[in-house]
Motif scaffolding. Structure first.
Motif, PDB file in Angstrom:
ATOM      1  N   THR A  28     -46.342  31.382  30.271  1.00 29.44           N
ATOM      2  CA  THR A  28     -45.542  30.717  29.243  1.00 29.44           C
ATOM      3  C   THR A  28     -44.495  31.667  28.704  1.00 29.44           C
ATOM      4  OG1 THR A  28     -47.080  31.393  27.517  1.00 29.44           O
ATOM      5  CG2 THR A  28     -47.493  29.274  28.576  1.00 29.44           C
ATOM      6  N   GLY A  29     -43.529  31.119  27.943  1.00 28.53           N
ATOM      7  CA  GLY A  29     -42.469  31.914  27.344  1.00 28.53           C
ATOM      8  C   GLY A  29     -42.984  32.714  26.157  1.00 28.53           C
ATOM      9  N   TYR A  30     -42.185  33.637  25.690  1.00 31.62           N
ATOM     10  CA  TYR A  30     -42.553  34.412  24.520  1.00 31.62           C
ATOM     11  C   TYR A  30     -41.333  34.583  23.642  1.00 31.62           C
ATOM     12  CZ  TYR A  30     -40.488  38.295  27.126  1.00 31.62           C
ATOM     13  OH  TYR A  30     -39.644  39.098  27.838  1.00 31.62           O
ATOM     14  N   ASP A  31     -41.555  34.851  22.359  1.00 35.11           N
ATOM     15  CA  ASP A  31     -40.475  35.039  21.403  1.00 35.11           C
ATOM     16  C   ASP A  31     -40.331  36.514  21.074  1.00 35.11           C
ATOM     17  OD1 ASP A  31     -39.950  32.359  21.240  1.00 35.11           O
ATOM     18  OD2 ASP A  31     -41.161  32.034  19.461  1.00 35.11           O
ATOM     19  N   THR A  32     -39.090  36.947  20.944  1.00 33.28           N
ATOM     20  CA  THR A  32     -38.769  38.306  20.557  1.00 33.28           C
ATOM     21  C   THR A  32     -37.911  38.237  19.303  1.00 33.28           C
ATOM     22  OG1 THR A  32     -38.721  38.963  22.873  1.00 33.28           O
ATOM     23  CG2 THR A  32     -37.672  40.455  21.306  1.00 33.28           C
ATOM     24  N   LEU A  33     -38.218  39.050  18.303  1.00 29.68           N
ATOM     25  CA  LEU A  33     -37.388  39.104  17.117  1.00 29.68           C
ATOM     26  C   LEU A  33     -36.131  39.898  17.421  1.00 29.68           C
ATOM     27  CD1 LEU A  33     -40.029  39.734  14.323  1.00 29.68           C
ATOM     28  CD2 LEU A  33     -38.871  37.609  14.887  1.00 29.68           C
ATOM     29  N   ALA A  34     -34.989  39.390  16.994  1.00 31.22           N
ATOM     30  CA  ALA A  34     -33.707  40.048  17.234  1.00 31.22           C
ATOM     31  C   ALA A  34     -32.759  39.624  16.122  1.00 31.22           C
ATOM     32  CB  ALA A  34     -33.163  39.651  18.597  1.00 31.22           C
ATOM     33  N   ALA A  35     -31.496  39.958  16.288  1.00 23.85           N
ATOM     34  CA  ALA A  35     -30.468  39.539  15.342  1.00 23.85           C
ATOM     35  C   ALA A  35     -29.247  39.088  16.122  1.00 23.85           C
ATOM     36  CB  ALA A  35     -30.116  40.672  14.387  1.00 23.85           C
ATOM     37  N   ARG A  36     -28.437  38.270  15.447  1.00 22.36           N
ATOM     38  CA  ARG A  36     -27.223  37.742  16.057  1.00 22.36           C
ATOM     39  C   ARG A  36     -26.057  38.047  15.121  1.00 22.36           C
ATOM     40  NH1 ARG A  36     -27.942  31.754  16.781  1.00 22.36           N
ATOM     41  NH2 ARG A  36     -28.139  31.914  14.539  1.00 22.36           N
ATOM     42  N   LEU A  37     -25.044  38.681  15.675  1.00 17.92           N
ATOM     43  CA  LEU A  37     -23.813  38.941  14.946  1.00 17.92           C
ATOM     44  C   LEU A  37     -22.794  37.931  15.446  1.00 17.92           C
ATOM     45  CD1 LEU A  37     -22.030  40.686  13.069  1.00 17.92           C
ATOM     46  CD2 LEU A  37     -21.577  42.137  15.070  1.00 17.92           C
ATOM     47  N   THR A  38     -22.310  37.074  14.556  1.00 15.70           N
ATOM     48  CA  THR A  38     -21.340  36.048  14.906  1.00 15.70           C
ATOM     49  C   THR A  38     -20.032  36.387  14.212  1.00 15.70           C
ATOM     50  OG1 THR A  38     -23.126  34.423  15.020  1.00 15.70           O
ATOM     51  CG2 THR A  38     -20.891  33.564  14.943  1.00 15.70           C
ATOM     52  N   ILE A  39     -18.981  36.567  14.994  1.00 18.23           N
ATOM     53  CA  ILE A  39     -17.681  36.947  14.456  1.00 18.23           C
ATOM     54  C   ILE A  39     -16.701  35.807  14.728  1.00 18.23           C
ATOM     55  CG2 ILE A  39     -15.793  38.614  14.569  1.00 18.23           C
ATOM     56  CD1 ILE A  39     -17.927  40.621  15.690  1.00 18.23           C
ATOM     57  N   HIS A  40     -16.117  35.281  13.660  1.00 14.92           N
ATOM     58  CA  HIS A  40     -15.142  34.193  13.760  1.00 14.92           C
ATOM     59  C   HIS A  40     -13.747  34.778  13.600  1.00 14.92           C
ATOM     60  CE1 HIS A  40     -18.339  31.182  13.367  1.00 14.92           C
ATOM     61  NE2 HIS A  40     -18.870  32.020  12.502  1.00 14.92           N
ATOM     62  N   LEU A  41     -12.858  34.470  14.547  1.00 12.97           N
ATOM     63  CA  LEU A  41     -11.489  34.951  14.476  1.00 12.97           C
ATOM     64  C   LEU A  41     -10.571  34.019  15.245  1.00 12.97           C
ATOM     65  CD1 LEU A  41     -10.924  37.917  16.888  1.00 12.97           C
ATOM     66  CD2 LEU A  41     -13.112  36.794  16.730  1.00 12.97           C
ATOM     67  N   ASP A  42      -9.282  34.300  15.216  1.00 12.90           N
ATOM     68  CA  ASP A  42      -8.295  33.497  15.908  1.00 12.90           C
ATOM     69  C   ASP A  42      -8.036  34.091  17.287  1.00 12.90           C
ATOM     70  OD1 ASP A  42      -5.493  32.525  16.644  1.00 12.90           O
ATOM     71  OD2 ASP A  42      -5.963  31.352  14.853  1.00 12.90           O
TER      72      ASP A  42
ATOM     73  N   GLY B  70      -5.918  29.073  18.020  1.00 15.73           N
ATOM     74  CA  GLY B  70      -7.188  28.378  17.925  1.00 15.73           C
ATOM     75  C   GLY B  70      -8.299  29.329  17.579  1.00 15.73           C
ATOM     76  N   PRO B  71      -9.402  28.788  17.095  1.00 18.04           N
ATOM     77  CA  PRO B  71     -10.525  29.617  16.702  1.00 18.04           C
ATOM     78  C   PRO B  71     -11.344  30.073  17.902  1.00 18.04           C
ATOM     79  CG  PRO B  71     -11.075  27.320  16.393  1.00 18.04           C
ATOM     80  CD  PRO B  71      -9.642  27.368  16.848  1.00 18.04           C
ATOM     81  N   CYS B  72     -12.004  31.188  17.741  1.00 20.21           N
ATOM     82  CA  CYS B  72     -13.002  31.600  18.719  1.00 20.21           C
ATOM     83  C   CYS B  72     -14.117  32.314  17.976  1.00 20.21           C
ATOM     84  CB  CYS B  72     -12.424  32.457  19.837  1.00 20.21           C
ATOM     85  SG  CYS B  72     -12.036  34.137  19.413  1.00 20.21           S
ATOM     86  N   THR B  73     -15.233  32.409  18.639  1.00 21.53           N
ATOM     87  CA  THR B  73     -16.411  33.058  18.085  1.00 21.53           C
ATOM     88  C   THR B  73     -16.924  34.059  19.103  1.00 21.53           C
ATOM     89  OG1 THR B  73     -16.977  31.037  16.889  1.00 21.53           O
ATOM     90  CG2 THR B  73     -18.721  32.650  17.173  1.00 21.53           C
ATOM     91  N   VAL B  74     -17.172  35.273  18.637  1.00 14.38           N
ATOM     92  CA  VAL B  74     -17.809  36.293  19.457  1.00 14.38           C
ATOM     93  C   VAL B  74     -19.248  36.401  18.959  1.00 14.38           C
ATOM     94  CG1 VAL B  74     -17.807  38.718  20.168  1.00 14.38           C
ATOM     95  CG2 VAL B  74     -15.637  37.553  19.709  1.00 14.38           C
ATOM     96  N   VAL B  75     -20.198  36.221  19.857  1.00 12.05           N
ATOM     97  CA  VAL B  75     -21.616  36.298  19.494  1.00 12.05           C
ATOM     98  C   VAL B  75     -22.221  37.496  20.210  1.00 12.05           C
ATOM     99  CG1 VAL B  75     -23.842  35.115  19.538  1.00 12.05           C
ATOM    100  CG2 VAL B  75     -21.732  33.803  19.194  1.00 12.05           C
ATOM    101  N   VAL B  76     -22.840  38.386  19.416  1.00 10.16           N
ATOM    102  CA  VAL B  76     -23.481  39.589  19.954  1.00 10.16           C
ATOM    103  C   VAL B  76     -24.949  39.551  19.530  1.00 10.16           C
ATOM    104  CG1 VAL B  76     -23.408  42.097  20.088  1.00 10.16           C
ATOM    105  CG2 VAL B  76     -21.307  40.832  19.598  1.00 10.16           C
ATOM    106  N   VAL B  77     -25.851  39.813  20.463  1.00  9.14           N
ATOM    107  CA  VAL B  77     -27.287  39.776  20.179  1.00  9.14           C
ATOM    108  C   VAL B  77     -27.903  41.135  20.492  1.00  9.14           C
ATOM    109  CG1 VAL B  77     -29.485  38.691  20.781  1.00  9.14           C
ATOM    110  CG2 VAL B  77     -27.403  37.317  20.683  1.00  9.14           C
ATOM    111  N   ASP B  78     -28.730  41.624  19.569  1.00  9.38           N
ATOM    112  CA  ASP B  78     -29.475  42.864  19.754  1.00  9.38           C
ATOM    113  C   ASP B  78     -30.408  43.001  18.557  1.00  9.38           C
ATOM    114  OD1 ASP B  78     -30.296  45.609  20.336  1.00  9.38           O
ATOM    115  OD2 ASP B  78     -28.508  45.705  21.579  1.00  9.38           O
ATOM    116  N   GLU B  79     -30.993  44.166  18.390  1.00 14.76           N
ATOM    117  CA  GLU B  79     -31.834  44.428  17.226  1.00 14.76           C
ATOM    118  C   GLU B  79     -30.941  44.588  15.998  1.00 14.76           C
ATOM    119  OE1 GLU B  79     -33.927  47.950  18.338  1.00 14.76           O
ATOM    120  OE2 GLU B  79     -35.229  46.884  19.737  1.00 14.76           O
TER     121      GLU B  79
END
Length: 106
Positions: A2-16, A61-70
């Motif tokens: 089965t799958g497992y969950d890992t705790l992490a964080a997401r940095l979401t940056i909104h810009l043009d 137009g808008p864009c979003t940069v999503v970065v995932v890590d601890e």
């Protein structure tokens, strides 16, 4: 298995998308720096329409940069991109997430 969950964080940056950083898109510079720092992953998503702190402008137009890590690694990353974020009038949001990794089904 089965799958497992890992705790992490997401940095979401909104810009043009039209904002440039040394003759290249600011969003590309953010992804480049995330890669250089060895962060887990980064993606750019372009929006169809949107608005932020300024008035909406045609051809941009808008864009979003999503970065995932601890979370501590993302907090350390923010000062490394402060120059780009300030130039882009970007908004950065940091939140905790769970990463679900599906297991192999046999």
């Amino acid at each position: 298995m089965t799958g497992y969950d890992t705790l992490a964080a997401r940095l979401t940056i909104h810009l043009d998308t039209s904002v440039l950083w040394h003759h290249r898109p600011a969003y590309a510079e953010l992804v480049h720096r995330a890669h250089r720092e060895g962060l887990l992953g980064a993606s750019v998503f372009r929006g169809v329409t949107g608005f932020g702190a300024g008035d909406p402008k045609p051809g941009k137009g808008p864009c979003t940069v999503v970065v995932v890590d601890e979370e501590p690694r993302l907090r350390s990353f923010l000062p490394l991109v402060a120059d780009v974020l300030g130039e882009a009038s970007a908004v950065a949001v940091l939140d905790r997430v769970r990463i679900h990794t599906p297991g192999n089904r046999e």
